[in-house]
Design an enzyme around this catalytic site. Structure first.
Site, mmCIF file in Angstrom:
data_model
loop_
_atom_site.group_PDB
_atom_site.id
_atom_site.type_symbol
_atom_site.label_atom_id
_atom_site.label_comp_id
_atom_site.label_asym_id
_atom_site.label_seq_id
_atom_site.Cartn_x
_atom_site.Cartn_y
_atom_site.Cartn_z
ATOM 1 N N ILE A 148 0.815 -1.216 0.000
ATOM 2 C CA ILE A 148 0.000 0.000 0.000
ATOM 3 C C ILE A 148 0.848 1.266 0.000
ATOM 4 O O ILE A 148 0.572 2.201 -0.729
ATOM 5 C CB ILE A 148 -1.061 0.007 1.137
ATOM 6 C CG1 ILE A 148 -2.098 1.109 0.890
ATOM 7 C CG2 ILE A 148 -0.439 0.129 2.510
ATOM 8 C CD1 ILE A 148 -2.991 0.904 -0.298
ATOM 9 N N ASP A 149 1.898 1.317 0.824
ATOM 10 C CA ASP A 149 2.782 2.491 0.783
ATOM 11 C C ASP A 149 4.136 2.158 1.390
ATOM 12 O O ASP A 149 4.333 1.057 1.910
ATOM 13 C CB ASP A 149 2.128 3.738 1.397
ATOM 14 C CG ASP A 149 1.914 3.694 2.896
ATOM 15 O OD1 ASP A 149 2.121 2.620 3.503
ATOM 16 O OD2 ASP A 149 1.536 4.727 3.472
ATOM 17 N N PRO A 150 5.090 3.079 1.299
ATOM 18 C CA PRO A 150 6.452 2.754 1.751
ATOM 19 C C PRO A 150 6.527 2.547 3.265
ATOM 20 O O PRO A 150 5.609 2.903 4.008
ATOM 21 C CB PRO A 150 7.262 3.998 1.346
ATOM 22 C CG PRO A 150 6.422 4.726 0.356
ATOM 23 C CD PRO A 150 5.006 4.421 0.698
#
EC number: 3.2.2.27
Length: 218
Positions: free
Chosen positions: A67-69
């Site tokens: 989904i994200d870093p």
């Protein structure tokens, strides 16, 4: 490699030819939101936001999408952890270890496996806060993932909740697996056999399977 300029950091985006069809829109969308994003300290730093655009797409069969870093120490390469301390990549490595029998490894990186592109749906977050930049990246995220899915056979999303409606955001018909996040509670990821399933799906599509053992670092 090609490059384009944007009005805010990183100022220049270097990219492989395969991304050309979406670059003008990416520049437009990024210039709209960058000043908001860059008010925060970010993970990764702005110079690394677009590092995966240097990857070709024509030779990719699978996209592994988070989904994200990482909220700290993001490198711009999804799931990458140079000192191999992050739970997500350790769980992924452990899963591949069980699948392949490889046990003596010091790290794991999805980005070095033939046919695989690791990706993060959102390209940054505020330092220490996951999904904090979702609202800013949304248009860009959709644009880029749709472009990736025109090239790959299988999209593997890690996170049942985060990706519950991902199919609605995609225009290209792509085989999509939505699995557990590596940090899911009750060791659900451990029981998930998605890496095996991906290779079955590739074979059904007359594509070569992925050699997941290629990701190990010794």
């Amino acid at each position: 490699m090609n490059s384009v300029t944007v009005s805010h950091a990183p100022y220049t985006i270097t990219y492989h030819d395969d991304w050309e069809p979406v670059m003008s829109q990416l520049v437009e969308f990024y210039n709209e939101v960058a000043s908001w994003l860059l008010r925060d300290e970010t993970s990764p730093i702005p110079d690394k936001f677009f590092i995966q655009l240097k990857q070709p797409l024509r030779n990719k069969r699978v996209c592994v999408c988070g989904i994200d870093p990482y909220p700290k120490d993001g490198t711009g390469v999804p799931f990458e952890s140079p000192n191999f301390t992050k739970k997500s990549i350790k769980e992924i490595a452990s899963s591949i270890s069980r699948l392949t029998g490889v046990i003596d490894y010091k790290g794991y990186n999805l980005n070095i496996i033939d046919g695989v592109i690791p990706w993060n749906y959102y390209l940054s977050c505020k330092l220490g806060e996951t999904k904090s930049h979702a609202i800013y990246w949304d248009k860009i995220s959709k644009l880029l993932l749709q472009h990736i899915t025109k090239h790959v056979s299988v999209l593997y999303c890690l996170g049942k909740t985060d990706f519950s409606n991902i199919r609605a955001k995609l225009e290209s018909p792509v085989t999509t697996i939505v699995g557990y996040h590596p940090a899911a509670r009750d060791r659900q990821f451990e029981k998930d056999r998605s890496f095996e399933i991906i290779n079955v799906l590739l074979e059904l599509d007359n594509k070569a399977p992925i050699n997941w053992a290629q990701g190990f670092i010794y």
